[in-house]
Design a protein around this motif. Structure first.
Motif, PDB file in Angstrom:
ATOM      1  N   ALA A  61     -30.237  -6.950-112.174  1.00 45.87           N
ATOM      2  CA  ALA A  61     -30.471  -6.822-113.610  1.00 45.87           C
ATOM      3  C   ALA A  61     -30.330  -8.125-114.375  1.00 45.87           C
ATOM      4  CB  ALA A  61     -29.530  -5.772-114.198  1.00 45.87           C
ATOM      5  N   VAL A  62     -29.605  -9.100-113.819  1.00 42.13           N
ATOM      6  CA  VAL A  62     -29.366 -10.367-114.511  1.00 42.13           C
ATOM      7  C   VAL A  62     -29.867 -11.499-113.622  1.00 42.13           C
ATOM      8  CG1 VAL A  62     -27.627 -11.914-115.497  1.00 42.13           C
ATOM      9  CG2 VAL A  62     -27.351  -9.430-115.710  1.00 42.13           C
ATOM     10  N   THR A  63     -30.679 -12.378-114.205  1.00 42.96           N
ATOM     11  CA  THR A  63     -31.136 -13.542-113.454  1.00 42.96           C
ATOM     12  C   THR A  63     -30.410 -14.787-113.967  1.00 42.96           C
ATOM     13  OG1 THR A  63     -33.022 -13.742-114.966  1.00 42.96           O
ATOM     14  CG2 THR A  63     -33.404 -12.635-112.850  1.00 42.96           C
ATOM     15  N   VAL A  64     -29.952 -15.596-113.014  1.00 45.10           N
ATOM     16  CA  VAL A  64     -29.232 -16.832-113.324  1.00 45.10           C
ATOM     17  C   VAL A  64     -30.035 -17.981-112.722  1.00 45.10           C
ATOM     18  CG1 VAL A  64     -27.038 -18.051-113.123  1.00 45.10           C
ATOM     19  CG2 VAL A  64     -27.056 -15.557-113.284  1.00 45.10           C
ATOM     20  N   PHE A  65     -30.179 -19.066-113.479  1.00 42.97           N
ATOM     21  CA  PHE A  65     -31.087 -20.155-113.129  1.00 42.97           C
ATOM     22  C   PHE A  65     -30.438 -21.488-113.462  1.00 42.97           C
ATOM     23  CE2 PHE A  65     -34.660 -22.908-114.529  1.00 42.97           C
ATOM     24  CZ  PHE A  65     -35.491 -22.838-113.426  1.00 42.97           C
TER      25      PHE A  65
END
Length: 168
Positions: A61-65
């Motif tokens: 559900a959460v994308t980290v970049f």
């Protein structure tokens, strides 16, 4: 191991702007998508985001970049400026940590001053053909292996822009 990082962008959008054919261009966002803070809910995602409490995306559900990936793209493609961090449509954009180096099922903690929030990585957030349309031709290839990670939040909490501590 704790690392000083910076949260350079937070992105929450109720709709998916990159649908259809890249040649047609992205859909307009229905409202502000850049945030100075986001509310995180354990197992659900970011409040207000299109993947919040979405059963098919519970583990992603959460994308980290890492914003350094965009600097790599700009250098590799000879762009005159680094693309803005929200163009990749990732929820949490960090400076100072190799997000893509995290293993599957790794647990990391991000604390922006309101208490730690733990995340478990699930899978890579692979770039798509839209990157060639919204950044530059060749951007999708340049982002391979640098698209960030899809995660599930393990804690309720709050994330803010600015200095933070990441513990992995």
């Amino acid at each position: 191991m704790s690392t000083a990082v910076e949260v350079v962008a937070l992105h929450v959008s109720p709709v998916h702007a990159y649908e259809g054919r890249p040649a047609d261009g992205p859909r307009p966002d229905p409202g502000p998508v850049s945030r100075d803070h986001v509310v995180v809910r354990a197992g659900l995602g970011l409040v207000g985001d299109r993947y919040f409490n979405h059963p098919a995306h519970r583990t992603a559900a959460v994308t980290v970049f890492a914003v350094e990936a965009l600097e790599h793209v700009a250098d590799g493609l000879g762009l005159s400026t680094v693309p803005g961090p929200l163009v990749v449509r990732r929820n949490v954009v960090l400076r100072g940590f190799d997000v893509d180096g995290l293993d599957r099922d790794a647990v990391f903690t991000l604390d922006t001053g309101d208490g730690p929030v733990r995340f478990r990585t699930h899978r890579p957030a692979n770039p798509c053909g839209w990157m060639n349309a919204v950044i530059a031709p060749g951007a999708m290839r340049a982002l391979r292996g640098r698209g960030g990670k899809r995660c599930v939040p393990l804690d309720d909490g709050l994330l803010r822009l600015g200095p933070a501590t990441l513990t992995a």
